[in-house]
Design a protein around this motif. Structure first.
Motif, PDB file in Angstrom:
ATOM      1  N   LEU A  38       0.816  -1.213   0.000  1.00 52.71           N
ATOM      2  CA  LEU A  38       0.000   0.000   0.000  1.00 52.71           C
ATOM      3  C   LEU A  38       0.851   1.265   0.000  1.00 52.71           C
ATOM      4  O   LEU A  38       0.314   2.371  -0.055  1.00 52.71           O
ATOM      5  CB  LEU A  38      -0.930   0.009   1.216  1.00 52.71           C
ATOM      6  CG  LEU A  38      -2.043  -1.039   1.201  1.00 52.71           C
ATOM      7  CD1 LEU A  38      -2.787  -1.042   2.532  1.00 52.71           C
ATOM      8  CD2 LEU A  38      -3.019  -0.788   0.057  1.00 52.71           C
ATOM      9  N   GLY A  39       2.171   1.103   0.081  1.00 53.63           N
ATOM     10  CA  GLY A  39       3.060   2.255   0.001  1.00 53.63           C
ATOM     11  C   GLY A  39       3.598   2.744   1.325  1.00 53.63           C
ATOM     12  O   GLY A  39       4.289   3.770   1.370  1.00 53.63           O
ATOM     13  N   LEU A  43       9.602   1.189   8.152  1.00 56.25           N
ATOM     14  CA  LEU A  43       9.437   1.400   9.596  1.00 56.25           C
ATOM     15  C   LEU A  43       7.969   1.311  10.000  1.00 56.25           C
ATOM     16  O   LEU A  43       7.631   0.657  10.996  1.00 56.25           O
ATOM     17  CB  LEU A  43      10.026   2.752   9.994  1.00 56.25           C
ATOM     18  CG  LEU A  43      10.051   3.067  11.497  1.00 56.25           C
ATOM     19  CD1 LEU A  43      10.908   2.053  12.233  1.00 56.25           C
ATOM     20  CD2 LEU A  43      10.585   4.483  11.736  1.00 56.25           C
ATOM     21  N   PHE A  44       7.083   1.955   9.234  1.00 53.75           N
ATOM     22  CA  PHE A  44       5.658   1.922   9.563  1.00 53.75           C
ATOM     23  C   PHE A  44       5.129   0.499   9.427  1.00 53.75           C
ATOM     24  O   PHE A  44       4.328   0.048  10.260  1.00 53.75           O
ATOM     25  CB  PHE A  44       4.882   2.863   8.650  1.00 53.75           C
ATOM     26  CG  PHE A  44       3.467   3.105   9.099  1.00 53.75           C
ATOM     27  CD1 PHE A  44       3.140   4.256   9.790  1.00 53.75           C
ATOM     28  CD2 PHE A  44       2.465   2.179   8.836  1.00 53.75           C
ATOM     29  CE1 PHE A  44       1.834   4.486  10.218  1.00 53.75           C
ATOM     30  CE2 PHE A  44       1.160   2.390   9.266  1.00 53.75           C
ATOM     31  CZ  PHE A  44       0.854   3.550   9.951  1.00 53.75           C
ATOM     32  N   SER A  45       5.566  -0.204   8.382  1.00 53.65           N
ATOM     33  CA  SER A  45       5.092  -1.572   8.160  1.00 53.65           C
ATOM     34  C   SER A  45       5.551  -2.506   9.276  1.00 53.65           C
ATOM     35  O   SER A  45       4.820  -3.419   9.671  1.00 53.65           O
ATOM     36  CB  SER A  45       5.583  -2.085   6.804  1.00 53.65           C
ATOM     37  OG  SER A  45       5.103  -1.256   5.753  1.00 53.65           O
ATOM     38  N   LEU A  46       6.752  -2.265   9.782  1.00 51.09           N
ATOM     39  CA  LEU A  46       7.215  -3.042  10.936  1.00 51.09           C
ATOM     40  C   LEU A  46       6.347  -2.739  12.160  1.00 51.09           C
ATOM     41  O   LEU A  46       6.037  -3.628  12.956  1.00 51.09           O
ATOM     42  CB  LEU A  46       8.684  -2.742  11.233  1.00 51.09           C
ATOM     43  CG  LEU A  46       9.713  -3.321  10.254  1.00 51.09           C
ATOM     44  CD1 LEU A  46      11.104  -2.790  10.573  1.00 51.09           C
ATOM     45  CD2 LEU A  46       9.702  -4.848  10.310  1.00 51.09           C
ATOM     46  N   GLY A  47       5.947  -1.476  12.298  1.00 55.74           N
ATOM     47  CA  GLY A  47       5.038  -1.115  13.384  1.00 55.74           C
ATOM     48  C   GLY A  47       3.710  -1.829  13.275  1.00 55.74           C
ATOM     49  O   GLY A  47       3.045  -2.094  14.293  1.00 55.74           O
ATOM     50  N   GLY A  48       3.322  -2.167  12.040  1.00 52.85           N
ATOM     51  CA  GLY A  48       2.076  -2.898  11.825  1.00 52.85           C
ATOM     52  C   GLY A  48       2.089  -4.286  12.441  1.00 52.85           C
ATOM     53  O   GLY A  48       1.031  -4.910  12.595  1.00 52.85           O
ATOM     54  N   LEU A 181      -5.851   0.761  -4.446  1.00 53.35           N
ATOM     55  CA  LEU A 181      -4.623   1.496  -4.123  1.00 53.35           C
ATOM     56  C   LEU A 181      -3.393   0.725  -4.572  1.00 53.35           C
ATOM     57  O   LEU A 181      -2.425   1.310  -5.057  1.00 53.35           O
ATOM     58  CB  LEU A 181      -4.560   1.779  -2.626  1.00 53.35           C
ATOM     59  CG  LEU A 181      -5.598   2.757  -2.069  1.00 53.35           C
ATOM     60  CD1 LEU A 181      -5.441   2.902  -0.564  1.00 53.35           C
ATOM     61  CD2 LEU A 181      -5.483   4.127  -2.733  1.00 53.35           C
ATOM     62  N   GLN A 182      -3.420  -0.593  -4.409  1.00 57.48           N
ATOM     63  CA  GLN A 182      -2.294  -1.403  -4.865  1.00 57.48           C
ATOM     64  C   GLN A 182      -2.132  -1.322  -6.375  1.00 57.48           C
ATOM     65  O   GLN A 182      -1.017  -1.189  -6.892  1.00 57.48           O
ATOM     66  CB  GLN A 182      -2.494  -2.860  -4.454  1.00 57.48           C
ATOM     67  CG  GLN A 182      -1.375  -3.786  -4.923  1.00 57.48           C
ATOM     68  CD  GLN A 182      -1.605  -5.226  -4.523  1.00 57.48           C
ATOM     69  OE1 GLN A 182      -0.859  -5.806  -3.759  1.00 57.48           O
ATOM     70  NE2 GLN A 182      -2.662  -5.816  -5.042  1.00 57.48           N
ATOM     71  N   ASP A 183      -3.254  -1.368  -7.105  1.00 56.44           N
ATOM     72  CA  ASP A 183      -3.202  -1.269  -8.566  1.00 56.44           C
ATOM     73  C   ASP A 183      -2.668   0.086  -9.004  1.00 56.44           C
ATOM     74  O   ASP A 183      -1.885   0.183  -9.952  1.00 56.44           O
ATOM     75  CB  ASP A 183      -4.592  -1.504  -9.169  1.00 56.44           C
ATOM     76  CG  ASP A 183      -5.047  -2.946  -9.033  1.00 56.44           C
ATOM     77  OD1 ASP A 183      -4.186  -3.817  -8.787  1.00 56.44           O
ATOM     78  OD2 ASP A 183      -6.265  -3.203  -9.155  1.00 56.44           O
ATOM     79  N   ARG A 184      -3.105   1.153  -8.311  1.00 50.31           N
ATOM     80  CA  ARG A 184      -2.593   2.492  -8.651  1.00 50.31           C
ATOM     81  C   ARG A 184      -1.096   2.568  -8.416  1.00 50.31           C
ATOM     82  O   ARG A 184      -0.350   3.131  -9.219  1.00 50.31           O
ATOM     83  CB  ARG A 184      -3.293   3.550  -7.796  1.00 50.31           C
ATOM     84  CG  ARG A 184      -4.730   3.810  -8.138  1.00 50.31           C
ATOM     85  CD  ARG A 184      -5.252   4.947  -7.280  1.00 50.31           C
ATOM     86  NE  ARG A 184      -6.701   4.966  -7.237  1.00 50.31           N
ATOM     87  CZ  ARG A 184      -7.397   5.772  -6.448  1.00 50.31           C
ATOM     88  NH1 ARG A 184      -6.755   6.598  -5.628  1.00 50.31           N
ATOM     89  NH2 ARG A 184      -8.709   5.749  -6.452  1.00 50.31           N
ATOM     90  N   ARG A 185      -0.663   2.004  -7.298  1.00 52.76           N
ATOM     91  CA  ARG A 185       0.767   2.037  -6.974  1.00 52.76           C
ATOM     92  C   ARG A 185       1.573   1.241  -7.990  1.00 52.76           C
ATOM     93  O   ARG A 185       2.621   1.681  -8.456  1.00 52.76           O
ATOM     94  CB  ARG A 185       0.989   1.492  -5.566  1.00 52.76           C
ATOM     95  CG  ARG A 185       2.437   1.486  -5.131  1.00 52.76           C
ATOM     96  CD  ARG A 185       2.577   1.158  -3.654  1.00 52.76           C
ATOM     97  NE  ARG A 185       3.972   0.983  -3.286  1.00 52.76           N
ATOM     98  CZ  ARG A 185       4.812   1.987  -3.091  1.00 52.76           C
ATOM     99  NH1 ARG A 185       4.410   3.225  -3.215  1.00 52.76           N
ATOM    100  NH2 ARG A 185       6.073   1.743  -2.772  1.00 52.76           N
TER     101      ARG A 185
END
Length: 236
Positions: A38-39, A43-48, A181-185
């Motif tokens: 999702l972009g 660091l944020f993804s690790l927080g997930g 959103l994934q397709d747009r990215r």
């Protein structure tokens, strides 16, 4: 994909994006990869990865009293992971309450964007603070924290002009937005919404504000008055 999701609840559809192999189990690795798709930053993804720490066990209760040692989330029982102090838009079985969803925007759209003929209802940052305050219940610090993190993440992902728009949020609730959103990215769509650290650092450095959408709006207005001047030079 439609055959796999035909009998799922809205809440199951909401999390299906992270079930990369469609086995009704979401692993911590899949959560990380979903946020990256999702972009979101590394660091944020690790927080997930805090998500399975808190929500694995409630979904495990659908088939065992013992916690899952791998912190997997079982989507067949994702409704058991509903927490307090939420909006109530998902019912206890995970179905979407569209009447409550519409009512949320009727009450919280302080700028009355829905009252403008060519615009849909939306909520700004202040509206989200009021909504979070309104839905908090007594003696529920865990629910308060989860709700705050969820709205913060949603705003970072979806904001346009500093606001969350009704149709975007509806598609977020039923999960369809994540695939878009994934397709747009993947298509390198330059019109992607959201708010990232680059937005914050650039506008704070050059303009002394974190509200990048206001800077963009002012630049567009100035460019209209000065058609021969580069928009980039106006930002800097």
């Amino acid at each position: 994909m439609s055959n796999l999701t035909a009998n799922l609840t809205a809440l199951q559809l909401h999390v299906a994006f992270w079930d990369l192999n469609n086995d009704a189990i979401i692993t911590p690795y899949e959560i990380y990869m979903g946020f990256r798709a999702l972009g979101f930053s590394i660091l944020f993804s690790l927080g997930g990865l805090l998500i399975p720490v808190f929500f694995s066990y409630p979904t495990t209760l659908g088939h065992s009293w013992l916690p899952d040692p791998l912190f997997r989330i079982y989507t067949n029982h994702i409704h058991k992971a509903k927490h307090g102090s939420d909006t109530g838009i998902y019912d206890s079985d995970g179905h979407l309450r569209l009447a409550l969803f519409d009512e949320m925007f009727d009450k919280m759209d302080s700028a009355a964007t829905g009252g403008v003929s060519d615009r849909e209802p939306s909520m700004g940052v202040g509206d989200l603070f009021r909504l979070h305050s309104k839905t908090r219940v007594a003696a529920d610090p865990a629910g308060w924290s989860f709700a705050a993190m969820e709205w913060w993440t949603t705003w970072l992902l979806l904001q346009r002009e500093g606001r969350l728009w009704k149709e975007d949020l509806r598609e977020m609730y039923d999960g369809t937005l994540f695939w878009k959103l994934q397709d747009r990215r993947n298509g390198r769509d330059c019109s992607m919404q959201g708010y990232g650290w680059k937005d914050w650092t650039n506008t704070m450095w050059y303009n002394g504000t974190w509200k990048s959408w206001e800077v963009d709006h002012n630049v567009d207005k100035e460019a209209e008055r000065q058609p021969g001047v580069s928009a980039l030079s106006l930002v800097a």
